[in-house]
Design a protein around this motif. Structure first.
Motif, mmCIF file in Angstrom:
data_model
loop_
_atom_site.group_PDB
_atom_site.id
_atom_site.type_symbol
_atom_site.label_atom_id
_atom_site.label_comp_id
_atom_site.label_asym_id
_atom_site.label_seq_id
_atom_site.Cartn_x
_atom_site.Cartn_y
_atom_site.Cartn_z
ATOM 1 N N ILE A 9 1.001 -1.200 -0.622
ATOM 2 C CA ILE A 9 -0.026 0.432 -0.168
ATOM 3 C C ILE A 9 0.961 1.018 0.050
ATOM 4 C CG2 ILE A 9 -2.074 1.151 1.198
ATOM 5 C CD1 ILE A 9 -2.999 -1.392 2.313
ATOM 6 N N PHE A 10 0.552 2.025 -1.139
ATOM 7 C CA PHE A 10 1.497 3.621 -0.979
ATOM 8 C C PHE A 10 0.411 4.791 -1.360
ATOM 9 C CE2 PHE A 10 3.436 0.143 -3.774
ATOM 10 C CZ PHE A 10 5.206 0.371 -3.090
ATOM 11 N N ASN A 11 0.923 5.959 -0.723
ATOM 12 C CA ASN A 11 0.334 6.446 -0.851
ATOM 13 C C ASN A 11 0.896 7.783 -2.152
ATOM 14 O OD1 ASN A 11 3.217 8.021 0.186
ATOM 15 N ND2 ASN A 11 2.152 8.709 1.569
ATOM 16 N N ARG A 12 0.263 8.669 -1.778
ATOM 17 C CA ARG A 12 0.435 9.792 -3.904
ATOM 18 C C ARG A 12 1.852 9.566 -3.776
ATOM 19 N NH1 ARG A 12 -3.433 13.085 -5.666
ATOM 20 N NH2 ARG A 12 -5.127 12.763 -4.450
ATOM 21 N N GLU A 13 2.284 10.027 -2.821
ATOM 22 C CA GLU A 13 3.666 10.423 -2.955
ATOM 23 C C GLU A 13 4.721 8.813 -3.033
ATOM 24 O OE1 GLU A 13 1.684 12.185 -0.132
ATOM 25 O OE2 GLU A 13 1.322 14.025 -1.173
ATOM 26 N N GLY A 14 4.277 8.302 -3.372
ATOM 27 C CA GLY A 14 4.885 7.236 -3.418
ATOM 28 C C GLY A 14 5.554 6.438 -2.097
ATOM 29 N N GLU A 82 -6.049 1.593 -7.701
ATOM 30 C CA GLU A 82 -5.605 3.466 -7.030
ATOM 31 C C GLU A 82 -7.002 4.206 -7.198
ATOM 32 O OE1 GLU A 82 -3.010 7.329 -9.018
ATOM 33 O OE2 GLU A 82 -2.757 5.524 -9.981
ATOM 34 N N THR A 83 -6.929 5.013 -5.990
ATOM 35 C CA THR A 83 -7.827 5.381 -5.177
ATOM 36 C C THR A 83 -8.250 7.029 -5.707
ATOM 37 O OG1 THR A 83 -6.955 6.288 -3.295
ATOM 38 C CG2 THR A 83 -7.576 3.899 -3.344
ATOM 39 N N ALA A 84 -8.707 7.910 -5.979
ATOM 40 C CA ALA A 84 -8.802 9.087 -6.315
ATOM 41 C C ALA A 84 -8.003 9.965 -5.361
ATOM 42 C CB ALA A 84 -10.471 9.265 -6.096
ATOM 43 N N SER A 85 -8.092 9.119 -4.048
ATOM 44 C CA SER A 85 -6.783 10.399 -3.285
ATOM 45 C C SER A 85 -5.421 9.697 -3.572
ATOM 46 C CB SER A 85 -7.352 9.685 -1.973
ATOM 47 O OG SER A 85 -6.684 8.458 -1.486
ATOM 48 N N GLY A 86 -5.323 8.798 -4.680
ATOM 49 C CA GLY A 86 -3.784 8.239 -4.853
ATOM 50 C C GLY A 86 -3.029 7.294 -4.435
ATOM 51 N N LEU A 87 -4.349 7.118 -3.281
ATOM 52 C CA LEU A 87 -3.405 5.950 -2.701
ATOM 53 C C LEU A 87 -3.719 4.620 -3.353
ATOM 54 C CD1 LEU A 87 -3.264 4.419 -0.063
ATOM 55 C CD2 LEU A 87 -5.633 3.038 0.240
ATOM 56 N N ARG A 88 -2.438 4.099 -3.337
ATOM 57 C CA ARG A 88 -2.452 2.713 -4.137
ATOM 58 C C ARG A 88 -1.914 1.092 -3.821
ATOM 59 N NH1 ARG A 88 0.674 7.510 -6.318
ATOM 60 N NH2 ARG A 88 0.357 7.752 -8.507
ATOM 61 N N TYR A 108 -8.384 -2.012 0.873
ATOM 62 C CA TYR A 108 -9.117 -0.859 0.846
ATOM 63 C C TYR A 108 -10.180 -0.022 2.151
ATOM 64 C CZ TYR A 108 -10.626 4.067 -0.359
ATOM 65 O OH TYR A 108 -10.423 5.702 -0.265
ATOM 66 N N ARG A 109 -11.189 -1.389 2.173
ATOM 67 C CA ARG A 109 -12.550 -1.279 3.038
ATOM 68 C C ARG A 109 -11.679 -1.377 4.652
ATOM 69 N NH1 ARG A 109 -15.745 2.058 2.525
ATOM 70 N NH2 ARG A 109 -16.132 2.678 4.603
ATOM 71 N N LEU A 110 -10.848 -2.472 4.374
ATOM 72 C CA LEU A 110 -10.044 -2.105 5.419
ATOM 73 C C LEU A 110 -8.912 -1.181 6.116
ATOM 74 C CD1 LEU A 110 -8.906 -5.863 5.595
ATOM 75 C CD2 LEU A 110 -10.626 -5.297 6.622
ATOM 76 N N TYR A 111 -8.351 -0.708 5.027
ATOM 77 C CA TYR A 111 -7.459 0.593 5.354
ATOM 78 C C TYR A 111 -8.655 1.373 5.493
ATOM 79 C CZ TYR A 111 -4.992 4.617 3.701
ATOM 80 O OH TYR A 111 -4.388 6.089 4.018
ATOM 81 N N VAL A 112 -9.862 1.500 4.652
ATOM 82 C CA VAL A 112 -10.060 3.303 5.333
ATOM 83 C C VAL A 112 -10.423 2.851 7.131
ATOM 84 C CG1 VAL A 112 -12.533 4.051 5.242
ATOM 85 C CG2 VAL A 112 -11.135 4.020 3.459
ATOM 86 N N ASP A 113 -11.411 1.771 6.822
ATOM 87 C CA ASP A 113 -12.374 1.146 8.540
ATOM 88 C C ASP A 113 -11.043 1.644 9.948
ATOM 89 O OD1 ASP A 113 -14.139 0.891 7.125
ATOM 90 O OD2 ASP A 113 -14.778 -0.807 7.159
ATOM 91 N N TYR A 114 -9.770 0.487 9.383
ATOM 92 C CA TYR A 114 -9.045 0.250 10.414
ATOM 93 C C TYR A 114 -7.676 1.527 10.934
ATOM 94 C CZ TYR A 114 -11.827 -3.388 11.260
ATOM 95 O OH TYR A 114 -12.748 -4.182 12.023
ATOM 96 N N VAL A 115 -7.771 2.227 9.542
ATOM 97 C CA VAL A 115 -6.694 3.036 8.787
ATOM 98 C C VAL A 115 -6.682 4.357 9.131
ATOM 99 C CG1 VAL A 115 -4.362 3.731 8.212
ATOM 100 C CG2 VAL A 115 -4.807 1.448 8.175
ATOM 101 N N ILE A 116 -7.276 4.701 8.682
ATOM 102 C CA ILE A 116 -7.666 6.058 8.610
ATOM 103 C C ILE A 116 -9.019 6.897 9.298
ATOM 104 C CG2 ILE A 116 -9.372 8.420 7.081
ATOM 105 C CD1 ILE A 116 -7.072 7.097 5.572
#
Length: 144
Positions: A9-14, A82-88, A108-116
């Motif tokens: 899992i990468f953010n928009r900046e890499g 890749e999500t609209a926010s640039g998460l890869r 991605y759903r796990l990322y939103v629920d348990y990270v974000i």
């Protein structure tokens, strides 16, 4: 043999926020991990740019938002979202694996629920939250 070799899992900046190798019991040193992460992000970035350059634009004059979903070699497939926010989110799998879009969406759903949604998480930092890690491991076991 696992159905998922590695998840990235990468953010928009890499920046690699999460990486887990389910295929190897061997411990990698930190430098090798960092090189693998940089190479993976570079591969995804370059491949997306290349595909965009050879793909015809849509009727609206734009490129498809996600021009690539996976690529395959004789040794593995790499599934990509890749999500609209640039998460890869990427997952490497055996070459005979079927479509992993639903699994990437669940990641991605796990990322939103348990990270974000976790107030203790600092955006852009490595994900080491036990709840997220446990649920990713459960998801990987379900995919097997």
């Amino acid at each position: 043999m696992p159905s998922i070799y590695t998840i990235y899992i990468f953010n928009r900046e890499g920046t690699c926020l999460y990486m887990r190798d389910f295929n190897s019991e061997k411990k990698k040193d930190q430098k090798d991990i960092e090189i693998e992460q940089k190479n993976m992000f570079g591969t995804l970035f370059t491949l997306k740019s290349f595909v965009n350059s050879i793909t015809p634009k849509t009727m609206a004059g734009e490129w498809e938002k996600e021009p690539i979903h996976f690529f395959q070699t004789s040794e593995y497939q790499l599934h990509y979202m890749e999500t609209a926010s640039g998460l890869r989110i990427a997952a490497s799998t055996p070459p005979d694996t079927t479509n992993m879009r639903a699994v990437l969406s669940r990641l991605y759903r796990l990322y939103v629920d348990y990270v974000i949604r976790n107030s203790c998480y600092k955006l852009g930092s490595e994900i080491n939250l036990p709840g997220f890690i446990q649920r990713v491991e459960t998801l990987v076991k379900e995919v097997r």
